[in-house]
Design an enzyme around this catalytic site. Structure first.
Site, short mmCIF file in Angstrom:
data_model
loop_
_atom_site.label_atom_id
_atom_site.label_comp_id
_atom_site.label_asym_id
_atom_site.label_seq_id
_atom_site.Cartn_x
_atom_site.Cartn_y
_atom_site.Cartn_z
NE ARG A 151 -4.29 -1.55 1.86
CZ ARG A 151 -4.27 -2.61 2.63
NH1 ARG A 151 -3.33 -2.77 3.54
NH2 ARG A 151 -5.22 -3.51 2.52
CE LYS A 206 3.74 17.41 -14.83
NZ LYS A 206 4.11 16.14 -15.46
NE ARG A 258 -1.34 17.01 -13.42
CZ ARG A 258 -0.66 16.25 -12.55
NH1 ARG A 258 -0.97 16.27 -11.27
NH2 ARG A 258 0.35 15.51 -12.94
CG ASN A 317 -3.48 17.58 -21.19
OD1 ASN A 317 -2.46 16.98 -20.87
ND2 ASN A 317 -4.64 17.38 -20.62
CG HIS A 372 -1.99 12.18 -26.96
ND1 HIS A 372 -2.61 12.72 -25.86
CD2 HIS A 372 -0.74 11.84 -26.55
CE1 HIS A 372 -1.78 12.72 -24.83
NE2 HIS A 372 -0.63 12.19 -25.22
P1 NAD Z 1 12.12 6.18 -22.00
O1 NAD Z 1 12.00 6.01 -20.56
O2 NAD Z 1 11.70 5.05 -22.87
O3 NAD Z 1 13.62 6.57 -22.35
C1 NAD Z 1 13.98 6.75 -23.69
C2 NAD Z 1 15.21 5.91 -24.06
O4 NAD Z 1 16.38 6.50 -23.50
C3 NAD Z 1 15.17 4.50 -23.52
O5 NAD Z 1 15.72 3.63 -24.47
C4 NAD Z 1 16.08 4.57 -22.29
O6 NAD Z 1 16.65 3.34 -21.95
C5 NAD Z 1 17.11 5.54 -22.75
N1 NAD Z 1 17.81 6.31 -21.73
C6 NAD Z 1 17.31 6.81 -20.59
N2 NAD Z 1 18.22 7.59 -19.99
C7 NAD Z 1 19.32 7.59 -20.76
C8 NAD Z 1 20.58 8.23 -20.69
N3 NAD Z 1 20.87 9.08 -19.71
N4 NAD Z 1 21.49 7.99 -21.67
C9 NAD Z 1 21.18 7.17 -22.69
N5 NAD Z 1 19.99 6.56 -22.84
C10 NAD Z 1 19.07 6.77 -21.88
O7 NAD Z 1 11.30 7.46 -22.53
P2 NAD Z 1 11.03 8.89 -21.89
O8 NAD Z 1 10.84 9.79 -23.05
O9 NAD Z 1 12.02 9.24 -20.86
O10 NAD Z 1 9.63 8.70 -21.16
C11 NAD Z 1 8.47 8.34 -21.85
C12 NAD Z 1 7.47 7.76 -20.87
O11 NAD Z 1 7.13 8.77 -19.91
C13 NAD Z 1 6.16 7.31 -21.49
O12 NAD Z 1 5.83 6.05 -20.99
C14 NAD Z 1 5.16 8.35 -21.01
O13 NAD Z 1 3.85 7.83 -20.87
C15 NAD Z 1 5.74 8.75 -19.69
N6 NAD Z 1 5.34 10.08 -19.22
C16 NAD Z 1 4.82 10.18 -17.96
C17 NAD Z 1 4.45 11.39 -17.47
C18 NAD Z 1 3.94 11.51 -16.06
O14 NAD Z 1 3.44 12.56 -15.67
N7 NAD Z 1 4.07 10.47 -15.28
C19 NAD Z 1 4.59 12.56 -18.24
C20 NAD Z 1 5.13 12.43 -19.51
C21 NAD Z 1 5.50 11.19 -19.99
#
Ligand code: NAD
Ligand code: MG
Length: 362
Positions: free
Chosen positions: A121, A227, A241, A245, A252
């Site tokens: 939890r 943010k 919030r 978007n 999207h």
């Molecule tokens: P990701 O986590 O897939 O990372 C992108 C790539 O970079 C991956 O291959 C990863 O292994 C690599 N990587 C990470 N750090 C690295 C580094 N320092 N050097 C080299 N490679 C590295 O993608 P992302 O763009 O970071 O995140 C996308 C995700 O975030 C999606 O799932 C999305 O839904 C989510 N997201 C969440 C929120 C939220 O509010 N929680 C907001 C926006 C996006």
């Protein structure tokens, strides 16, 4: 090292930003009331680069590190991965006080956060985001989730971390595409919330693109502040919030229609932002010269502005409104009213949106 304070009552926490903050993970964590054993969640790509440093920092502070690797990729942000992590946590004897530490991009952060929110939890959650997108967006705001065959991020929770460490040095190993993708969200904050930051970006984008530590630290700090200010007012997305978007409604749709992977999320958001700016000008909300500044900055960041020729306006409209027969004919749209200010327009009719999409083609 910069320290951004997120104020959410008893769920308040700090985001530490700077070159090398990774190495202070142990000291910063032991300042908090957490257990002496931590589950470090990462993937092979990031582990190879940074897991030993984080492990060493935690170990120096007397914290036992249990490392858990998830394969790299969005498809692993799934319940099966969460289950694997619960098993690992139980096997290692982690109790309710032991933190889950996410080391990686948004995929690792969202998944590890979901596990932290649900294991027993809820256990303390620490984010060490290593992509620009994760440092400026996904690690702030407390949304954690896994995907489900029925949709992205639809199994999740609001769960705040106890600590976030954004090390600008980690961005040096990112691909240029990953940096661009994060910049789309960065520019978004300037448009919706902070005119001075937008102007700063216009004047300093080259330093940011060169990954200069001071420029990156400023970008991350200002983005987190923007943010955070929005999230502090509306933690669970009841109203304001939604301005986060901006560019995402059309973005999207384009991301999905193009097939995931053809456009990165940030690239699709950039196109969506261009459409929103055009629509805002058409509606008399935004001045044309401000639309030009928005388009220029996105273009300088290497982001696309045009709806691709092989995706019809009808298809975009259908993706946004759903099936023609069930369309209520109205959606909520986020529009820039000026650089630094966005408005939420519920009940936007289809026709002006379709026209703006047509006007954002090559
Ligand atoms: P990701 O986590 O897939 O990372 C992108 C790539 O970079 C991956 O291959 C990863 O292994 C690599 N990587 C990470 N750090 C690295 C580094 N320092 N050097 C080299 N490679 C590295 O993608 P992302 O763009 O970071 O995140 C996308 C995700 O975030 C999606 O799932 C999305 O839904 C989510 N997201 C969440 C929120 C939220 O509010 N929680 C907001 C926006 C996006
Ligand atoms: Mg986004």
């Amino acid at each position: 090292m910069r320290d951004v304070q997120i104020n959410l009552g008893n769920r308040s926490y700090s985001i530490f930003i700077g070159q090398g903050v990774l190495d202070a993970a142990g000291t910063l964590l032991t300042g908090l009331p957490t257990g002496r054993k931590a589950l470090l969640v990462t993937n092979p790509t990031v582990a190879r680069l940074y897991a030993d440093r984080v492990t060493a920092a935690l170990t120096r502070a007397g914290i036992d590190v249990v490392r858990a690797l998830i394969p790299d990729g969005e498809q692993y942000k799934a319940l099966q991965s969460a289950e694997m992590l619960y098993d690992r946590a139980f096997a290692a004897g982690l109790d309710r006080g032991c933190p889950v530490v996410a080391l990686g991009g948004g995929v690792v952060g969202d998944l590890a956060g979901f596990v932290a929110a649900t294991y027993m939890r809820g256990v303390p959650f620490v984010q060490i985001p290593t992509t620009l997108l994760a440092q400026v967006d996904s690690s702030v705001g407390g949304k954690v989730a896994v995907n489900h065959p029925r949709g992205k991020n639809i199994i999740g929770a609001f769960y705040q971390p106890v600590l976030v460490l954004s090390d600008t040095g980690t961005l040096r190993t990112l691909g240029a595409g990953e940096v661009r993708s994060g910049l789309a969200e960065v520019i978004k904050y300037g448009i919706i919330k902070d005119a001075a930051f937008f102007t700063w970006l216009e004047n300093n984008l080259d330093h940011v693109l060169a990954l200069e530590p001071a420029a990156l630290a400023h970008v991350i700090e200002q983005s987190c502040l923007s943010k955070a200010r929005v999230v502090e007012e509306d933690e669970t997305e009841q109203g304001q919030r939604a301005i986060l978007n901006l560019g995402h409604t059309v973005g999207h749709a384009i991301e999905a229609l193009a097939g995931y992977g053809r456009y990165s999320h940030g690239e699709a958001v950039a196109i969506g932002t261009a459409v929103a700016a055009r629509l805002a000008v058409d509606l008399g909300l935004l001045q044309e010269n401000e639309e030009h500044r928005i388009r220029n900055l996105l273009a300088r960041a290497g982001l696309p502005l045009e709806v691709p020729g092989d995706i019809s306006t009808d298809a975009v409209m259908a993706a946004m409104y759903g099936d023609k027969k069930t369309r209520a004919g109205q959606i909520t749209f986020i529009l820039p009213a000026a650089i630094g200010r966005a408005v939420i327009r519920p009940g936007m009719a289809e026709e002006p949106i379709a026209r703006a999409i047509d006007n954002c083609r090559a």
